[in-house]
Design an enzyme around this catalytic site. Structure first.
Site, PDB file in Angstrom:
ATOM      1  N   TYR A 144     -75.475  56.632  -3.758  1.00 51.02           N
ATOM      2  CA  TYR A 144     -74.699  57.808  -3.280  1.00 51.02           C
ATOM      3  C   TYR A 144     -72.731  57.745  -3.943  1.00 51.02           C
ATOM      4  O   TYR A 144     -72.599  56.773  -3.895  1.00 51.02           O
ATOM      5  CB  TYR A 144     -74.440  57.868  -1.805  1.00 51.02           C
ATOM      6  CG  TYR A 144     -73.019  58.229  -0.709  1.00 51.02           C
ATOM      7  CD1 TYR A 144     -73.757  59.554  -0.770  1.00 51.02           C
ATOM      8  CD2 TYR A 144     -72.312  57.602  -0.740  1.00 51.02           C
ATOM      9  CE1 TYR A 144     -73.407  60.581   0.027  1.00 51.02           C
ATOM     10  CE2 TYR A 144     -71.402  58.152  -0.289  1.00 51.02           C
ATOM     11  CZ  TYR A 144     -71.964  59.388   0.352  1.00 51.02           C
ATOM     12  OH  TYR A 144     -71.240  59.923   1.499  1.00 51.02           O
ATOM     13  N   ASP A 193     -69.146  54.198 -10.493  1.00 53.06           N
ATOM     14  CA  ASP A 193     -68.121  54.469  -9.515  1.00 53.06           C
ATOM     15  C   ASP A 193     -68.367  53.179  -8.873  1.00 53.06           C
ATOM     16  O   ASP A 193     -69.326  52.705  -8.202  1.00 53.06           O
ATOM     17  CB  ASP A 193     -69.589  55.266  -8.532  1.00 53.06           C
ATOM     18  CG  ASP A 193     -69.140  55.468  -7.202  1.00 53.06           C
ATOM     19  OD1 ASP A 193     -67.542  55.229  -6.814  1.00 53.06           O
ATOM     20  OD2 ASP A 193     -69.466  56.589  -6.944  1.00 53.06           O
ATOM     21  N   LYS A 236     -62.561  52.693  -0.390  1.00 58.28           N
ATOM     22  CA  LYS A 236     -62.813  51.432   0.324  1.00 58.28           C
ATOM     23  C   LYS A 236     -61.722  50.375  -0.028  1.00 58.28           C
ATOM     24  O   LYS A 236     -61.034  50.586   0.911  1.00 58.28           O
ATOM     25  CB  LYS A 236     -64.069  50.865  -0.012  1.00 58.28           C
ATOM     26  CG  LYS A 236     -65.124  51.922   0.423  1.00 58.28           C
ATOM     27  CD  LYS A 236     -66.918  52.038   0.461  1.00 58.28           C
ATOM     28  CE  LYS A 236     -67.252  53.110   0.948  1.00 58.28           C
ATOM     29  NZ  LYS A 236     -68.544  53.954   0.331  1.00 58.28           N
TER      30      LYS A 236
HETATM   31  C1  LIG Z   1     -68.641  54.423   0.431  1.00 53.92           C
HETATM   32  C2  LIG Z   1     -68.953  55.635  -1.487  1.00 53.92           C
HETATM   33  C3  LIG Z   1     -68.624  56.473  -1.272  1.00 53.92           C
HETATM   34  C4  LIG Z   1     -67.472  57.735  -0.620  1.00 53.92           C
HETATM   35  O1  LIG Z   1     -66.298  57.435  -0.427  1.00 53.92           O
HETATM   36  P1  LIG Z   1     -65.874  58.165   0.733  1.00 53.92           P
HETATM   37  O2  LIG Z   1     -64.755  57.279   0.626  1.00 53.92           O
HETATM   38  O3  LIG Z   1     -67.114  58.041   2.101  1.00 53.92           O
HETATM   39  O4  LIG Z   1     -65.873  59.772   0.949  1.00 53.92           O
HETATM   40  C5  LIG Z   1     -69.014  56.689  -3.197  1.00 53.92           C
HETATM   41  N1  LIG Z   1     -68.904  56.249  -4.114  1.00 53.92           N
HETATM   42  C6  LIG Z   1     -69.971  55.181  -3.164  1.00 53.92           C
HETATM   43  C7  LIG Z   1     -70.254  53.736  -4.193  1.00 53.92           C
HETATM   44  C8  LIG Z   1     -69.600  54.587  -2.779  1.00 53.92           C
HETATM   45  O5  LIG Z   1     -70.171  53.617  -1.878  1.00 53.92           O
END
Ligand SMILES: *Cc1c(COP(=O)(O)O)cnc(C)c1O
Length: 424
Positions: free
Chosen positions: A142, A237, A265
């Protein structure tokens, strides 16, 4: 009707599904989402005053626990000076310096307001830099909700089984190639065929949006080698893994240098923040120094930067922090594995650093195996834990997070409760 049920009924009248992000709904486990009203340390408190041990940690950011005194103090101080100026501040440079000092591959960084923004901007930058259109992502990973990532995506997309999410034209995802995670042969054959047209690979170095799925030994090295060979930009990511697995994230933990990294995060300490950074040569292509456009009214917001800076400083300064956090998580994992073994439960525990997940099936190494988990057993387990005051993510496609505030007695209680549920 309980207070919580009436809050949910009311919310559903005005907010689609009653929640402002789908992962908060209890769609996979059934029942009513719990409305929280405060948090402290390792605990959440709901609208009825019940206490929960918190294993979602706001889906990752609260690595120190809630309301850490240093973060509270930083926010208080900034409130006295203003919330948003729309001009540069010295604080932004200090945050950039701190991050660059912590994360090995990052030479320059741009702040944004969410992980989604970070990932979509990193892809645009990689496309601008390479002058290529195609990107490669992995099944069950994701990268936020931008159009080009909504193909076999993990997290809420997987939980809601949205194989073809609405509003995403095929034309927009036609340049997104999807590969199975941890499958070296599949990757090599994609690169042999179209490596020269690939602008970027984007990968969660430890996948955390289909449960926790670590890379098989050597897999990330293969990604690095293929990207170098074909001139493809390797994007880690690290929205979830950044500052979580080690001070320098997964790239530090596994000692592999990506070209670009995305963050979110933890970097905001609980405030809405994201960032992307990497090699200077690539980052300088971003406007206004380069031609790849990216902007944000609230980017680098002083309140968000204060909370992030205070959080990252604690992580950078406390030399035993990650050992302590990872050991604590390892003991939770070991305890769960013993319980599973003792009770003959068909289940597996995956763990990497302070990320952990429990799957009611055999080994989980990719999206296909993650989907094989028995949801009925997960549901029962989730609600049993919730009843006892333990808040787990309400989906097997999510990772549990351990925070520094979590005590040994919390882990003991978690294990005792798990034992009573799995032996029943
Ligand atoms: C949470 C997450 C996102 C998206 O971040 P948001 O602040 O919710 O837009 C993207 N990549 C990873 C790996 C994530 O865990």
């Amino acid at each position: 009707m309980t207070k919580n049920e009436s809050l949910f009924t009311e919310a559903q009248k005005y907010i689609p599904g009653g929640v402002n992000s789908p992962v908060r709904a209890f769609k996979q486990v059934g029942g009513t989402p719990v409305f929280m009203q405060s948090a402290e340390g390792a605990y959440l408190y709901d609208a009825e005053g019940r206490q929960y041990i918190d294993y979602i940690n706001s889906w990752g950011p609260m690595i120190l626990g809630h309301r850490h005194p240093k973060v509270v103090q930083a926010l208080r101080e900034q409130i006295g000076k203003g919330f948003s100026y729309g001009t540069p501040t010295e604080l932004e440079t200090e945050v950039a310096q701190l991050i660059i000092g912590m994360v090995p591959s990052v030479e320059m960084i741009r702040m944004v307001s969410s992980g989604t923004e970070a990932c979509m901007s990193a892809i645009r930058l990689a496309r601008g830099y390479t002058n290529r259109a195609k990107i490669l992502k992995f099944e069950g990973h994701y990268h936020g909700h931008a159009d080009s990532f909504l193909k076999k995506a993990g997290s809420g997309v997987a939980t809601l089984k949205l194989d073809a999410p609405g509003g995403v034209p095929a034309a927009v995802t036609k340049d997104t190639i999807v590969a199975p995670f941890n499958d070296e042969a599949a990757l090599r054959s994609i690169f042999a065929e179209q490596g020269e047209t690939l602008a970027a690979i984007i990968v969660e170095p430890v996948a955390g949006n289909m449960g926790c799925v670590p890379p098989l030994p050597g897999y990330l090295e293969t990604l690095r080698a293929l990207c170098t060979q074909y001139g493809t930009v390797l994007i880690f990511d690290e929205v979830m893994t950044g500052f979580r697995l080690a001070p320098g994230g997964a790239q530090h933990y596994f000692n592999i240098m990506p070209d670009l990294s995305t963050f979110g995060k933890i970097i905001g300490g609980g405030m809405p923040v994201g960032a992307f950074g990497g090699k200077k040569e690539i980052m300088q292509r971003i406007a206004p120094s380069g031609d790849v456009y990216q902007a944000g009214t609230l980017s680098g917001n002083p309140l968000a930067m204060s909370a992030g800076y205070a959080t990252l400083q604690v992580l950078a300064k406390d030399k035993t922090f990650y050992q302590r956090l990872n050991d604590k998580t390892a003991s939770l994992a070991a305890g769960l594995r013993e319980i599973i073994k003792r009770n003959g439960t068909q289940a597996i525990v995956n763990q990497s650093g302070s990320m952990i997940s429990l799957h009611f099936c055999g080994s989980v190494t990719d999206f296909t195996s993650a989907k094989a988990g028995d949801n009925e057993t997960f549901k029962k387990f989730f609600h049993g834990m919730l009843e006892a005051g333990i808040y787990l993510p309400p989906s097997a496609f999510e990772t549990w997070f351990v925070c520094d505030a979590l005590g040994d007695q919390d882990i003991e209680f978690t294990l005792k409760t798990a034992e009573s549920l799995l032996s029943a």
